[in-house]
Design a protein around this motif. Structure first.
Motif, PDB file in Angstrom:
ATOM      1  N   ARG A 220       0.849  -1.197   0.000  1.00 41.83           N
ATOM      2  CA  ARG A 220       0.000   0.000   0.000  1.00 41.83           C
ATOM      3  C   ARG A 220       0.883   1.245   0.000  1.00 41.83           C
ATOM      4  O   ARG A 220       1.833   1.333   0.769  1.00 41.83           O
ATOM      5  N   ILE A 221       0.524   2.207  -0.816  1.00 36.90           N
ATOM      6  CA  ILE A 221       1.300   3.432  -0.921  1.00 36.90           C
ATOM      7  C   ILE A 221       1.336   4.190   0.411  1.00 36.90           C
ATOM      8  O   ILE A 221       2.273   4.953   0.678  1.00 36.90           O
ATOM      9  N   SER A 222       0.354   3.942   1.280  1.00 36.85           N
ATOM     10  CA  SER A 222       0.297   4.604   2.588  1.00 36.85           C
ATOM     11  C   SER A 222       1.079   3.862   3.674  1.00 36.85           C
ATOM     12  O   SER A 222       1.226   4.377   4.780  1.00 36.85           O
ATOM     13  N   ASN A 223       1.595   2.679   3.378  1.00 41.89           N
ATOM     14  CA  ASN A 223       2.261   1.857   4.402  1.00 41.89           C
ATOM     15  C   ASN A 223       3.754   2.214   4.474  1.00 41.89           C
ATOM     16  O   ASN A 223       4.611   1.464   4.034  1.00 41.89           O
ATOM     17  N   ARG A 224       4.052   3.369   5.037  1.00 38.67           N
ATOM     18  CA  ARG A 224       5.427   3.864   5.118  1.00 38.67           C
ATOM     19  C   ARG A 224       6.364   2.910   5.856  1.00 38.67           C
ATOM     20  O   ARG A 224       7.491   2.690   5.404  1.00 38.67           O
TER      21      ARG A 224
ATOM     22  N   ALA B  29      -9.939   0.016   0.169  1.00 39.91           N
ATOM     23  CA  ALA B  29      -9.693   0.929   1.286  1.00 39.91           C
ATOM     24  C   ALA B  29     -11.037   1.380   1.845  1.00 39.91           C
ATOM     25  O   ALA B  29     -12.057   1.292   1.154  1.00 39.91           O
TER      26      ALA B  29
ATOM     27  N   GLU C 273      -7.012   2.050  -2.976  1.00 42.74           N
ATOM     28  CA  GLU C 273      -5.704   2.647  -2.721  1.00 42.74           C
ATOM     29  C   GLU C 273      -4.684   2.056  -3.684  1.00 42.74           C
ATOM     30  O   GLU C 273      -4.705   0.863  -3.982  1.00 42.74           O
TER      31      GLU C 273
END
Length: 161
Positions: A118-122, A145, A150
Motif C-alpha cells: 500500500r502506498i500509505s504503508n510507510r 480501502a 488505494e
C-alpha cells in the motif's frame, strides 16, 4: 487471549521460523484481522497450501508473532502477504521473516522477489527499501480501502544464487 504486552520483549534469538501449518490458521486469522482493513479469508489462506507456495511462521514460544505467504512462479517469488502481530511490531519480526524468505527463495533458485505494498504503508516501504528493494511501478486502485481504493507500489529485489 494474549496478555497485553506479551510481545513487548520479543528477542529475535527467541523466535522460531518454521513452515506455517493449517493448525496455525486461527492465530493467523486473528493477526490478519488486527493488521488489515480488508483481511484475507480462511479460504484464501487454505488455497495457498500448495507446492508452488511457501508459507512461513515466526513464533515466540507457543504464540504466533507473524507470518508470510510467498508464491513461486516462472522462476520468480512473489510476496503476497507478510503480517506481524500488532504487539510484536517494531521489534524486527517482519525483517527477520523477510530475510528468511529472501534467503530461501534464492536458495530455491528464484531470480527475484516481487511485491505490492500500500502506498500509505510507510513502515513497510521503508523496510523493503532498507532490504534492497526498489520501486518498479504502481498499480492504481489495487487495494480496497475504507474510502474506495488505494494504489500499490510494486517493488522488486534481485536475488543472488
Amino acid at each position: 487471549m494474549a496478555r497485553p504486552g506479551v510481545y513487548q520483549q520479543v528477542l529475535l534469538s527467541d523466535l522460531q521460523l518454521r513452515p506455517l501449518a493449517e493448525e496455525d490458521l486461527p492465530s493467523v486469522l486473528d493477526i490478519e484481522r488486527q493488521g488489515y482493513s480488508h483481511p484475507w479469508s480462511e479460504a484464501v489462506f487454505l488455497d495457498c497450501f500448495k507446492d508452488s507456495y511457501r508459507l512461513w511462521a515466526a513464533s515466540h514460544g507457543d504464540r504466533l508473532a507473524g507470518y508470510a505467504v510467498v508464491a513461486y512462479m516462472a522462476g520468480e517469488a512473489h510476496l503476497l502477504n507478510l503480517c506481524v502481530h500488532p504487539l510484536a511490531r517494531g521489534q524486527g519480526v517482519g525483517r527477520y521473516l523477510l530475510k528468511h524468505l529472501l534467503a530461501t527463495a534464492a536458495h530455491e533458485g528464484m531470480s527475484q522477489l516481487l511485491l505490492e505494498v500500500r502506498i500509505s504503508n510507510r513502515p513497510a516501504i521503508d523496510l523493503y527499501r532498507r532490504e534492497g528493494f526498489h520501486e518498479i511501478g504502481q498499480r492504481p486502485g489495487y487495494y480496497p480501502a475504507p474510502d474506495g481504493r488505494e494504489d500499490a507500489l510494486v517493488m522488486v529485489r534481485t536475488l543472488s544464487r
